[in-house]
Design a protein around this motif. Structure first.
Motif, PDB file in Angstrom:
ATOM      1  N   ASN A 148      -9.883   6.146 123.392  1.00 16.07           N
ATOM      2  CA  ASN A 148     -11.301   5.894 123.125  1.00 16.07           C
ATOM      3  C   ASN A 148     -11.445   4.456 122.159  1.00 16.07           C
ATOM      4  OD1 ASN A 148     -13.983   6.897 122.611  1.00 16.07           O
ATOM      5  ND2 ASN A 148     -13.442   7.192 120.339  1.00 16.07           N
ATOM      6  N   ALA A 149     -12.858   4.143 122.516  1.00 20.40           N
ATOM      7  CA  ALA A 149     -13.396   2.870 121.778  1.00 20.40           C
ATOM      8  C   ALA A 149     -12.485   1.658 121.915  1.00 20.40           C
ATOM      9  CB  ALA A 149     -13.422   3.266 120.048  1.00 20.40           C
ATOM     10  N   LEU A 150     -12.257   1.411 123.193  1.00 19.66           N
ATOM     11  CA  LEU A 150     -11.416   0.125 123.290  1.00 19.66           C
ATOM     12  C   LEU A 150     -12.281  -1.362 123.589  1.00 19.66           C
ATOM     13  CD1 LEU A 150      -9.370   1.703 126.368  1.00 19.66           C
ATOM     14  CD2 LEU A 150      -8.752   1.679 123.824  1.00 19.66           C
ATOM     15  N   VAL A 151     -13.482  -1.032 124.231  1.00 25.02           N
ATOM     16  CA  VAL A 151     -13.933  -2.351 124.373  1.00 25.02           C
ATOM     17  C   VAL A 151     -15.290  -2.055 124.157  1.00 25.02           C
ATOM     18  CG1 VAL A 151     -14.791  -4.033 126.295  1.00 25.02           C
ATOM     19  CG2 VAL A 151     -12.226  -2.931 126.074  1.00 25.02           C
ATOM     20  N   GLY A 152     -16.239  -3.228 123.585  1.00 22.25           N
ATOM     21  CA  GLY A 152     -17.534  -3.149 123.580  1.00 22.25           C
ATOM     22  C   GLY A 152     -18.123  -4.353 122.962  1.00 22.25           C
ATOM     23  N   ASN A 153     -19.447  -4.315 122.692  1.00 23.80           N
ATOM     24  CA  ASN A 153     -20.350  -5.369 121.984  1.00 23.80           C
ATOM     25  C   ASN A 153     -20.276  -4.944 120.499  1.00 23.80           C
ATOM     26  OD1 ASN A 153     -21.111  -7.032 124.271  1.00 23.80           O
ATOM     27  ND2 ASN A 153     -22.308  -5.233 125.005  1.00 23.80           N
ATOM     28  N   CYS A 154     -20.636  -5.996 119.922  1.00 29.53           N
ATOM     29  CA  CYS A 154     -20.848  -6.241 118.476  1.00 29.53           C
ATOM     30  C   CYS A 154     -21.472  -7.395 118.087  1.00 29.53           C
ATOM     31  CB  CYS A 154     -19.612  -6.001 117.779  1.00 29.53           C
ATOM     32  SG  CYS A 154     -19.612  -6.214 115.749  1.00 29.53           S
ATOM     33  N   GLN A 155     -22.811  -7.278 118.329  1.00 27.84           N
ATOM     34  CA  GLN A 155     -23.725  -8.474 117.888  1.00 27.84           C
ATOM     35  C   GLN A 155     -23.653  -8.902 116.705  1.00 27.84           C
ATOM     36  OE1 GLN A 155     -27.638  -8.440 119.893  1.00 27.84           O
ATOM     37  NE2 GLN A 155     -27.036  -6.405 121.044  1.00 27.84           N
ATOM     38  N   ALA A 156     -23.097  -8.168 115.674  1.00 28.31           N
ATOM     39  CA  ALA A 156     -22.733  -9.009 114.512  1.00 28.31           C
ATOM     40  C   ALA A 156     -21.708  -9.924 114.447  1.00 28.31           C
ATOM     41  CB  ALA A 156     -22.417  -7.906 113.175  1.00 28.31           C
ATOM     42  N   ALA A 157     -20.894 -10.041 115.513  1.00 25.51           N
ATOM     43  CA  ALA A 157     -19.676 -10.686 115.686  1.00 25.51           C
ATOM     44  C   ALA A 157     -19.962 -11.588 116.808  1.00 25.51           C
ATOM     45  CB  ALA A 157     -18.467  -9.907 115.717  1.00 25.51           C
ATOM     46  N   TYR A 158     -20.224 -11.373 117.967  1.00 20.19           N
ATOM     47  CA  TYR A 158     -20.445 -12.027 119.069  1.00 20.19           C
ATOM     48  C   TYR A 158     -21.711 -11.760 120.169  1.00 20.19           C
ATOM     49  CZ  TYR A 158     -17.349  -8.300 120.478  1.00 20.19           C
ATOM     50  OH  TYR A 158     -16.820  -7.035 120.513  1.00 20.19           O
ATOM     51  N   GLY A 190      -7.631   5.727 115.420  1.00 20.73           N
ATOM     52  CA  GLY A 190      -7.710   4.724 116.543  1.00 20.73           C
ATOM     53  C   GLY A 190      -9.155   4.302 116.820  1.00 20.73           C
ATOM     54  N   SER A 191      -9.936   5.370 116.512  1.00 22.96           N
ATOM     55  CA  SER A 191     -11.624   5.216 117.004  1.00 22.96           C
ATOM     56  C   SER A 191     -12.317   4.638 116.046  1.00 22.96           C
ATOM     57  CB  SER A 191     -12.162   6.783 117.057  1.00 22.96           C
ATOM     58  OG  SER A 191     -11.413   7.495 118.279  1.00 22.96           O
ATOM     59  N   LEU A 192     -11.716   4.443 114.746  1.00 22.31           N
ATOM     60  CA  LEU A 192     -12.436   3.972 113.802  1.00 22.31           C
ATOM     61  C   LEU A 192     -13.038   2.376 113.742  1.00 22.31           C
ATOM     62  CD1 LEU A 192     -10.924   5.500 110.635  1.00 22.31           C
ATOM     63  CD2 LEU A 192     -13.507   5.518 111.247  1.00 22.31           C
ATOM     64  N   PRO A 193     -12.017   1.430 114.170  1.00 22.80           N
ATOM     65  CA  PRO A 193     -12.546   0.022 114.368  1.00 22.80           C
ATOM     66  C   PRO A 193     -13.831  -0.079 115.204  1.00 22.80           C
ATOM     67  CG  PRO A 193     -10.150   0.029 114.419  1.00 22.80           C
ATOM     68  CD  PRO A 193     -10.528   1.656 114.591  1.00 22.80           C
ATOM     69  N   GLY A 194     -13.737   0.740 116.361  1.00 23.10           N
ATOM     70  CA  GLY A 194     -14.873   0.464 117.272  1.00 23.10           C
ATOM     71  C   GLY A 194     -15.966   1.079 116.717  1.00 23.10           C
ATOM     72  N   TYR A 195     -16.082   2.248 116.041  1.00 27.25           N
ATOM     73  CA  TYR A 195     -17.144   2.778 115.507  1.00 27.25           C
ATOM     74  C   TYR A 195     -17.723   1.826 114.582  1.00 27.25           C
ATOM     75  CZ  TYR A 195     -19.527   6.054 112.222  1.00 27.25           C
ATOM     76  OH  TYR A 195     -20.505   6.749 111.641  1.00 27.25           O
ATOM     77  N   GLN A 196     -16.812   1.118 113.796  1.00 30.43           N
ATOM     78  CA  GLN A 196     -17.362   0.284 112.712  1.00 30.43           C
ATOM     79  C   GLN A 196     -18.043  -0.881 113.333  1.00 30.43           C
ATOM     80  OE1 GLN A 196     -13.713   0.978 109.880  1.00 30.43           O
ATOM     81  NE2 GLN A 196     -15.078  -0.366 109.048  1.00 30.43           N
ATOM     82  N   CYS A 197     -17.435  -1.299 114.344  1.00 24.91           N
ATOM     83  CA  CYS A 197     -18.123  -2.699 115.274  1.00 24.91           C
ATOM     84  C   CYS A 197     -19.300  -2.360 115.755  1.00 24.91           C
ATOM     85  CB  CYS A 197     -16.935  -3.124 116.300  1.00 24.91           C
ATOM     86  SG  CYS A 197     -15.640  -3.979 115.295  1.00 24.91           S
ATOM     87  N   TRP A 198     -19.424  -1.126 116.807  1.00 28.69           N
ATOM     88  CA  TRP A 198     -20.662  -0.948 117.384  1.00 28.69           C
ATOM     89  C   TRP A 198     -21.805  -0.579 116.567  1.00 28.69           C
ATOM     90  CZ3 TRP A 198     -16.913   2.856 119.947  1.00 28.69           C
ATOM     91  CH2 TRP A 198     -16.952   3.969 119.370  1.00 28.69           C
ATOM     92  N   PHE A 199     -21.657  -0.122 115.341  1.00 33.68           N
ATOM     93  CA  PHE A 199     -22.460   0.292 114.383  1.00 33.68           C
ATOM     94  C   PHE A 199     -22.660  -0.533 113.484  1.00 33.68           C
ATOM     95  CE2 PHE A 199     -22.003   5.113 115.481  1.00 33.68           C
ATOM     96  CZ  PHE A 199     -23.250   5.059 116.369  1.00 33.68           C
ATOM     97  N   HIS A 200     -22.000  -1.735 113.336  1.00 35.30           N
ATOM     98  CA  HIS A 200     -22.155  -2.768 112.540  1.00 35.30           C
ATOM     99  C   HIS A 200     -22.038  -2.071 111.016  1.00 35.30           C
ATOM    100  CE1 HIS A 200     -25.115  -5.608 115.398  1.00 35.30           C
ATOM    101  NE2 HIS A 200     -23.704  -5.134 115.804  1.00 35.30           N
ATOM    102  N   LEU A 201     -20.820  -1.569 110.768  1.00 39.53           N
ATOM    103  CA  LEU A 201     -20.723  -0.810 109.418  1.00 39.53           C
ATOM    104  C   LEU A 201     -19.459  -1.523 108.911  1.00 39.53           C
ATOM    105  CD1 LEU A 201     -21.295   2.799 110.029  1.00 39.53           C
ATOM    106  CD2 LEU A 201     -22.774   1.144 108.615  1.00 39.53           C
ATOM    107  N   PHE A 202     -19.497  -2.586 108.070  1.00 41.77           N
ATOM    108  CA  PHE A 202     -18.569  -3.495 107.581  1.00 41.77           C
ATOM    109  C   PHE A 202     -18.497  -3.275 106.216  1.00 41.77           C
ATOM    110  CE2 PHE A 202     -20.295  -5.953 111.380  1.00 41.77           C
ATOM    111  CZ  PHE A 202     -19.447  -5.466 112.152  1.00 41.77           C
ATOM    112  N   ASP A 203     -19.150  -2.736 105.471  1.00 47.90           N
ATOM    113  CA  ASP A 203     -19.321  -2.627 104.096  1.00 47.90           C
ATOM    114  C   ASP A 203     -19.125  -1.198 103.638  1.00 47.90           C
ATOM    115  OD1 ASP A 203     -19.618  -2.627 101.208  1.00 47.90           O
ATOM    116  OD2 ASP A 203     -21.314  -4.335 101.424  1.00 47.90           O
ATOM    117  N   GLU A 204     -18.021  -0.793 102.857  1.00 44.86           N
ATOM    118  CA  GLU A 204     -17.956   0.469 102.414  1.00 44.86           C
ATOM    119  C   GLU A 204     -19.132   1.010 101.668  1.00 44.86           C
ATOM    120  OE1 GLU A 204     -15.033   3.127  99.532  1.00 44.86           O
ATOM    121  OE2 GLU A 204     -14.207   1.272 100.363  1.00 44.86           O
TER     122      GLU A 204
END
Length: 540
Positions: free
Chosen positions: A345-355, A211-225
């Motif tokens: 955890n990791a429910l809401v936040g910013n992701c400048q790569a997306a918005y 459940g924490s992984l999508p937020g982690y990937q978004c806030w750290f801009h990690l979209f590519d394996e």
């Protein structure tokens, strides 16, 4: 390494429209965190004396296996709670993963806990064992579990096992593999700070990592394996805090990156933290805004080599706009604010790569999380109105319940089943959430509802204010009055600044939100998780 989500196509109009949760029937956090090539770097550790150690996934796995054998020989198995009282170090990570391998439940314990608090937690959770380092063990005067393992951090961890536990290793476990668990089986027992009463044990399942992984990937801009293995992720926060473990440690290992660790037994030291980030080539970092504000006040970043650092995420408390602007400029990094709780955890936040970041907001819900703003009955309120942040109960980031407390668990949900976070917010027409503090911290003065966070943001916007914290104090006529503790940049003329700040807030927020009591302090007290401690400032 295979459980990250495909978030390669974020878009402003419809962010990650095809997202869906992937929950396997069987899942153990330990397996997920050790599923990387054995030669890849897993941990870069800087000890208290400044010595640096690098450990591979293979070395960590070897130490986990040996330590699991030692714990099993000591009678630890499925369902047992193991308290881990260690600073950031390889031994802590190995102890956690070994416990999870055996099907046990980890109870992370803060090095900053007083003995009364520590004694309460060990008794409340029914710890079957305690793992503690020699330094802290020599200081303890409380009763600890019969199976207390004292480890030696100087024993070259990562090769033959965990120093101090090798003597208990005995014969190897049958099969030597991890216990099969489900996503809903308990994995962690995380205790809240207990500022308003006895600490509560929050039970989180193995699914908490997923459940924490999508937020982690978004806030750290990690979209590519391909990016995962090159990351070096660090937090100065204690690994006894959910925000450190699940915003940094476990997601990083699950995706095949490198965790950076810094041993410490006391509060946050900005200069030392900067040196660690410089020396280890940190690429991504997570820290509370209070810690970031200390970096701004004390400096040290000007002469450090932080070129590798690309994204810094703040969480645990609201991030003032002026601090965000300073950090992005002075550190030359992207800053994303994130929101979550020990319970969810990791429910809401910013992701400048997306918005884009909207000034003063906490961002938008991350993929997979159905987050609402509701009234006291759990019904959604219109955009622009203040309400309580609520969460769909099927969310995998949501806790399993409070330890041995079904009554308190039931109170955490609205009658319609939504989880009540206890945090207040306003959602605007563009979908951004604006934090308005805790519902139990909302100040009611002369019938008006005042968010302490909103007043804090106004105060720190004043050029002569370095930091601020706001709370309500009892008042016979008003019920409560707004009180503020201020860290000024220059204390030469406190009377003048006092009047300026009252006027400053009145002009921006209205007269009823202006602080009627101001205290000037040299620094703000903190909770053990590094947040500003409102209760400590006006408790007398």
């Amino acid at each position: 390494m295979t459980i990250g989500y495909d978030l390669t196509s974020p878009s402003d109009d419809e962010t990650w429209p095809s997202f869906s949760w992937d929950l396997p029937d069987r899942f153990n956090v330990a397996d997920a965190c050790l599923d990387s090539p054995s030669d890849d770097p897993a941990l870069r550790y800087v000890s208290e004396d400044g010595e640096a150690t690098a450990l591979t996934y293979g070395e960590i796995e070897s130490a986990v296996e040996s330590t699991a054998n030692a714990l099993a020989e000591g009678g630890i198995g499925r369902g047992d709670v193991v308290g881990v009282l260690l600073p950031q170090c390889p031994e802590l990570l190995v102890s956690h993963l070994a416990t999870l391998t055996l099907g046990g439940t980890v109870a992370p314990l803060s090095m900053l806990l007083g003995e009364d608090h520590l004694s309460y937690v060990l008794e409340d959770c029914g710890a079957a064992a305690l793992i503690v380092d020699e330094t802290r063990a020599s200081e303890l005067s409380i009763r600890t579990p019969e199976r207390t393992f004292v480890v030696d951090p100087d024993s070259a961890p990562g090769h033959d096992g965990l120093g101090g536990l090798d003597d208990h290793a005995g014969s190897e476990r049958e099969g030597g593999s991890s216990i099969t668990m489900t996503p809903d089986d308990p994995a962690f027992l995380l205790y809240t700070s207990g500022t308003t009463g006895a600490p509560k044990g929050v039970v989180q399942g193995h699914r908490y990592l997923i459940g924490s992984l999508p937020g982690y990937q978004c806030w750290f801009h990690l979209f590519d394996e391909q990016e995962f293995a090159s990351t070096r992720v660090w937090t100065p926060a204690e690994w006894a805090w959910a925000g450190a473990l699940f915003n940094v440690v476990y997601p990083t290992l699950a995706l095949g990156g490198t965790v950076v660790a810094q041993a410490r037994r006391s509060g946050f030291e900005p200069a030392r933290a900067i040196r660690v980030a410089d020396r280890t080539g940190v690429t991504h970092a997570f820290m509370p805004p209070t810690a970031l504000a200390k970096v701004r006040r004390t400096g040290g970043h000007e002469t450090a080599d932080l070129d590798a650092l690309s994204v810094l995420t703040c969480g645990g408390e609201p991030l003032p706009t002026d601090l965000l602007d300073w950090a992005e400029s002075a550190l030359d990094v992207v800053i994303n604010e994130a929101y979550g709780q020990t319970e969810a955890n990791a429910l809401v936040g910013n992701c400048q790569a997306a918005y884009p970041v909207e000034s003063g907001s906490m961002g938008k819900p991350y993929p997979g999380h159905e987050v609402l703003v509701v009234n006291e009955d759990g019904e959604p309120v219109p955009d622009g109105e203040i309400g309580t942040i609520a969460l769909d109960p099927s969310d995998p980031a949501l806790f399993l319940g409070y330890h041995d407390d079904p009554t308190e668990t039931d109170r955490a949900f609205f009658e319609n089943g939504l989880f009540d976070t206890g945090d207040l917010a306003v959602r605007d027409e563009d979908g951004y959430f604006h934090h308005r503090g805790r519902s139990d911290e909302l100040i009611i003065t002369s019938g008006y509802r005042v968010s302490p966070v909103e007043v804090e943001n106004a105060l720190v916007a004043h050029p002569d204010v370095s930091a601020a914290v706001v709370t309500g104090v009892p008042d016979e006529q008003r019920g409560e009055r707004v009180a503020a503790a201020i860290v000024p940049i220059d204390r030469a003329d406190g009377d003048t600044l006092h009047a300026e700040l009252v006027s400053f807030v009145k002009d921006r927020l209205g007269a009823y939100k202006a602080p009627r009591k101001i205290r000037f302090v040299d620094s703000l007290p903190e909770t053990r998780t590094g947040k500003a401690d409102r209760c400590a400032l006006f408790s007398e």
